[in-house]
Each structure stands twice: as C-alpha cells, then as structure tokens.
Design a protein around this motif. Sequence first.
Motif, PDB file in Angstrom:
ATOM      1  N   LEU A  66       1.801  -7.513  -4.854  1.00 21.30           N
ATOM      2  CA  LEU A  66       1.202  -6.665  -5.885  1.00 21.30           C
ATOM      3  C   LEU A  66       1.471  -5.207  -5.547  1.00 21.30           C
ATOM      4  O   LEU A  66       1.399  -4.804  -4.383  1.00 21.30           O
ATOM      5  N   LEU A  67       1.768  -4.409  -6.578  1.00 25.10           N
ATOM      6  CA  LEU A  67       2.303  -3.057  -6.383  1.00 25.10           C
ATOM      7  C   LEU A  67       1.414  -2.007  -7.045  1.00 25.10           C
ATOM      8  O   LEU A  67       1.686  -1.580  -8.172  1.00 25.10           O
ATOM      9  N   PRO A  68       0.357  -1.569  -6.383  1.00 21.97           N
ATOM     10  CA  PRO A  68      -0.522  -0.560  -6.989  1.00 21.97           C
ATOM     11  C   PRO A  68       0.162   0.787  -7.148  1.00 21.97           C
ATOM     12  O   PRO A  68       0.937   1.217  -6.294  1.00 21.97           O
ATOM     13  N   GLY A  69      -0.127   1.425  -8.290  1.00 22.43           N
ATOM     14  CA  GLY A  69       0.348   2.788  -8.501  1.00 22.43           C
ATOM     15  C   GLY A  69       1.831   2.926  -8.699  1.00 22.43           C
ATOM     16  O   GLY A  69       2.372   4.028  -8.602  1.00 22.43           O
ATOM     17  N   LEU A 128       0.828  -1.204   0.000  1.00 22.13           N
ATOM     18  CA  LEU A 128       0.000   0.000   0.000  1.00 22.13           C
ATOM     19  C   LEU A 128       0.861   1.252   0.000  1.00 22.13           C
ATOM     20  O   LEU A 128       2.027   1.220   0.415  1.00 22.13           O
ATOM     21  N   PRO A 129       0.320   2.367  -0.472  1.00 23.08           N
ATOM     22  CA  PRO A 129       1.117   3.602  -0.592  1.00 23.08           C
ATOM     23  C   PRO A 129       1.750   4.066   0.711  1.00 23.08           C
ATOM     24  O   PRO A 129       2.769   4.768   0.686  1.00 23.08           O
ATOM     25  N   ASP A 130       1.167   3.719   1.868  1.00 22.93           N
ATOM     26  CA  ASP A 130       1.767   4.141   3.138  1.00 22.93           C
ATOM     27  C   ASP A 130       2.878   3.202   3.598  1.00 22.93           C
ATOM     28  O   ASP A 130       3.410   3.350   4.703  1.00 22.93           O
ATOM     29  N   GLY A 131       3.242   2.236   2.751  1.00 23.57           N
ATOM     30  CA  GLY A 131       4.330   1.322   3.064  1.00 23.57           C
ATOM     31  C   GLY A 131       3.904   0.032   3.735  1.00 23.57           C
ATOM     32  O   GLY A 131       4.717  -0.874   3.913  1.00 23.57           O
ATOM     33  N   ARG A 132       2.627  -0.083   4.123  1.00 21.18           N
ATOM     34  CA  ARG A 132       2.150  -1.335   4.725  1.00 21.18           C
ATOM     35  C   ARG A 132       2.043  -2.436   3.673  1.00 21.18           C
ATOM     36  O   ARG A 132       1.747  -2.161   2.506  1.00 21.18           O
ATOM     37  N   ILE A 133       2.282  -3.667   4.101  1.00 17.77           N
ATOM     38  CA  ILE A 133       2.069  -4.835   3.254  1.00 17.77           C
ATOM     39  C   ILE A 133       0.923  -5.625   3.869  1.00 17.77           C
ATOM     40  O   ILE A 133       1.006  -6.079   5.016  1.00 17.77           O
ATOM     41  N   VAL A 134      -0.169  -5.766   3.109  1.00 21.97           N
ATOM     42  CA  VAL A 134      -1.395  -6.379   3.628  1.00 21.97           C
ATOM     43  C   VAL A 134      -1.651  -7.699   2.912  1.00 21.97           C
ATOM     44  O   VAL A 134      -1.783  -7.724   1.686  1.00 21.97           O
ATOM     45  N   PRO A 135      -1.729  -8.814   3.650  1.00 20.43           N
ATOM     46  CA  PRO A 135      -2.016 -10.101   3.020  1.00 20.43           C
ATOM     47  C   PRO A 135      -3.512 -10.369   2.935  1.00 20.43           C
ATOM     48  O   PRO A 135      -4.292  -9.888   3.773  1.00 20.43           O
ATOM     49  N   TYR A 136      -3.905 -11.135   1.905  1.00 17.88           N
ATOM     50  CA  TYR A 136      -5.264 -11.668   1.863  1.00 17.88           C
ATOM     51  C   TYR A 136      -5.180 -13.128   2.286  1.00 17.88           C
ATOM     52  O   TYR A 136      -4.421 -13.904   1.696  1.00 17.88           O
ATOM     53  N   GLN A 137      -5.946 -13.514   3.269  1.00 17.29           N
ATOM     54  CA  GLN A 137      -5.904 -14.879   3.786  1.00 17.29           C
ATOM     55  C   GLN A 137      -7.298 -15.476   3.782  1.00 17.29           C
ATOM     56  O   GLN A 137      -8.241 -14.883   4.323  1.00 17.29           O
ATOM     57  N   SER A 138      -7.443 -16.667   3.170  1.00 19.09           N
ATOM     58  CA  SER A 138      -8.734 -17.345   3.124  1.00 19.09           C
ATOM     59  C   SER A 138      -9.000 -18.029   4.460  1.00 19.09           C
ATOM     60  O   SER A 138      -8.170 -18.812   4.937  1.00 19.09           O
TER      61      SER A 138
END
Length: 438
Positions: free
Chosen positions: A313-316, A87-97
């Motif tokens: 994944l790297l948005p923007g 994310l633009p603020d430097g956080r890395i957010v995982p999606y977990q099922s």
Amino acid sequence: MTELLSHTVLVLGAGLAGFATAYHLHQQGYHITLLDHPDWLDEFRTDASQPVPIVLGCHYETRRVLRTLDREQPSEDDRTIPLEFWLPDGRIVPYQSARLPGAFQWMMSLFSFHGLSWQDRWRLFSHVEQIWEQAQILPPDLENRTAEEWLTAAGQSPEARERIWDPFAQWLTGNALARLSAATFVHLLSTVFLRDASDARLTHPAGSIDHRFIIPMKQTLHRANVRIVSLAHRPTLRFGQTGVSEIRLHDDTRLRANRYVIALSYHNLLQLLPERLLTRYAYFAQITELKSLSEVTIQLTCPIPKERPRLLLLPGRPFHQLTSTSLGSGEIEYRLSAVGNALAELNNDQLVDAAQTEMCELFSGTARKDVIVRAVFREPHAALLLTPGVSRLRPLQQSPIQNLFVAGAWTDTGWPANLESALVSAHRCAQLVAGHAA
C-alpha cells in the motif's frame, strides 16, 4: 412460449453473480435458464476478464466456493502474502497477525506493528479495550460520520491517518477516509482484525474470475442441460398484478418462470425497469442514487532482484497500491492501481510515464528503460462510493416484487462492492428463492 414448470428460475445476467446464483439453485434441483447480453457486466472488479482479487481469511463465502470448485484440481499457484505499507522514509512495514487465542492475537499484532507510532498504537488499544469492557460505546451516529472523523476522535494522529488508515481504507473499500462512512470502516476493521488471526490472512489466488469461478460453474451447469441464451437485444420485463409475469425477447419470444433473478450491475438493472416502479417503490428509486468510482491499473514487468508476490500500500503517492505476482516463466508481473483520483484524467501515455516514475522511486536502482508497461486498464465502475448514508441505499436481495430477486456486488451484503459481496449476494438469492418455494 416456454412451458411453466414448478421450481423454475430465470436469471438475467451470465456473469459471476448470475452463474453463482444458478449454480446454487441447480444444486437444489431448480430448472434454470440464464439470459446473457454483451453489454451486461458485473463490474466492481468481478467481470470475467478480471484477475481474482486478493482474498482475506474472513471472506468465508469466496473461500468456500473456491474450495468447492477446486475440489478436482486445487491451484498450486495461490500464494499467502503479507499486508505491507510503504512509508515516506522508504521503509516497508508489514502487518502480521499474531497466532494467539482470542483477543490476545489482535493486541500483540497491534503492539508489534511499527507502521503506527507507539502513541497511536496505545490510543487505539485503549479505545477498543474500553468498548470491549463496555466503559465506552461506539457513537450511535457512525453512519452519519466519516471514517476520518471517527479516527480523529479515537486519538489517531494525522500521520497515522495519512500513512496507514487512508491507504488501508483505499485498498479495502476503494474509498478515502475523508469520504468513507465511519460505520462501514469500523465494521470492516472489527471483521478483519478483532476475531481469529486467520481472518486477516491474505491469499493471492492465481488466474482470472473466468478461470477460477465462471468456467467451472458453467461446465457444471452445461452437464445439467441448463439453458444459457445469448441475446443480441435487451429483453423487456413484463409485470402483472402479482409480480413479474414474463420476459419478452426482441423476436416476441416469451419466457416465463416461477422466480426471476436480476444479476446485473445497478446501471443495467435500472435500464430494465419501467418508470412506474421507480416512482412507486423506494427500493428501486434509491438505486438511482448510488454512485461508483473509477480505477486505472497499469500492468508491467520489471527486473527487480529477489522480488516476491506481495501487496504494497502506497500512502501519499499517485498510485494507491502495488501488487506483484509470479508468472509461470519465473518473471514477476506488477499491477499499479488507483481508485477515484486524478490519474483517471491522464491519457495512456501520461499513465505509462507515471507508472515508470513510480517504479523507479519505489525501487531505487531500477532503470526506467527496464520498466516495461504491458497494458493500461480503465474500469469506470471499480468501487462503490460508500459515503455516510449510502448503506441505506444498497438494496436487499429480495425486492418488493415477490418473485423478483437482485444479486450483485453492489447490493446490501455488509461488504464493500467486491468479490465476496458478489458471491454472498448470489448465495442469499438462492436461499431466498428456495425459501419462497418451500
């Protein structure tokens, strides 16, 4: 002239789609001949030299074929990895099922995913729930709308579309939301996320397409004395009143079979067809309207502490995604890639500079001198352009010529042009050939 036997098939193309088709037909007792030419490539990241792409749990055909081919020596280097968003603020957010039964798994997975704001999560949940309860139906014109238009109508904020949905669409299809068909996007979302939790699981298989798929198939076919003919010149297809009559080689050798499979990219297929077929059959004419997107990939190494295999994944950002893989030496290999954007216009030196800048910005404290670029790859046909209406242009595996079949990632399989699509098309071709001969 070759002897015409019952249950004979001639496959044009000794790439992944061609070998997979021949492999399935061999198992059903067919006599197979494969023709190969150095200019014939499968494309769409399925050529022999390509690394095996990340496999989703819902890629059932890919997983089935891998299990069959790996029966003797299963790979210990395949890794389950998370789907992560930078994310633009430097956080890395995982999606977990969430490992819950039925609809509960996607509900909990959605509500625990912090890449979307609470409002975006709630709007999406409400939208999908209404569709499930039939209080609302999907618009009938999804194939004529873009994914961005559909997400906007579903209440997703500009931030959600930019930070989550666009990079996800880029990774899954190679297409940005603004040009991707809404029908394609909705179908993929439901396939990946709205069924079993295992369908969204990511596996990073080790090795290349050649190592994991083509070589094992080739070995099986060699043991069965399947002919693989390497050509220096393109062959000519001859058509009679009832279909393909023969294939004529440059030295006037004529090859005949009961059935013919063209397992090539759509560019190579069009080069083999006479003009009269393009004007007579919409099936072939529509193929001329297909378009593909190019990709640039930078392979590099970088000493980042405690790094692990991942998909980020790297948005923007200039590059759309970063994948990392553990090498046998314990070193981590990275691949930065982007599809269909301005990076393709840069020269190699400029791409190297952009990759080094990206790694330093993604991982603070990384020195530019430590980012070692190993290779730059350019793939002119990495993804199929999937704008609204394109699904109607992708051909079925059965052509209007009764004894001619078409295999390839770009054909109509319900998937983007990827590894799963190539293998599904090969399996369907084999089933169709067997059905015709029954």
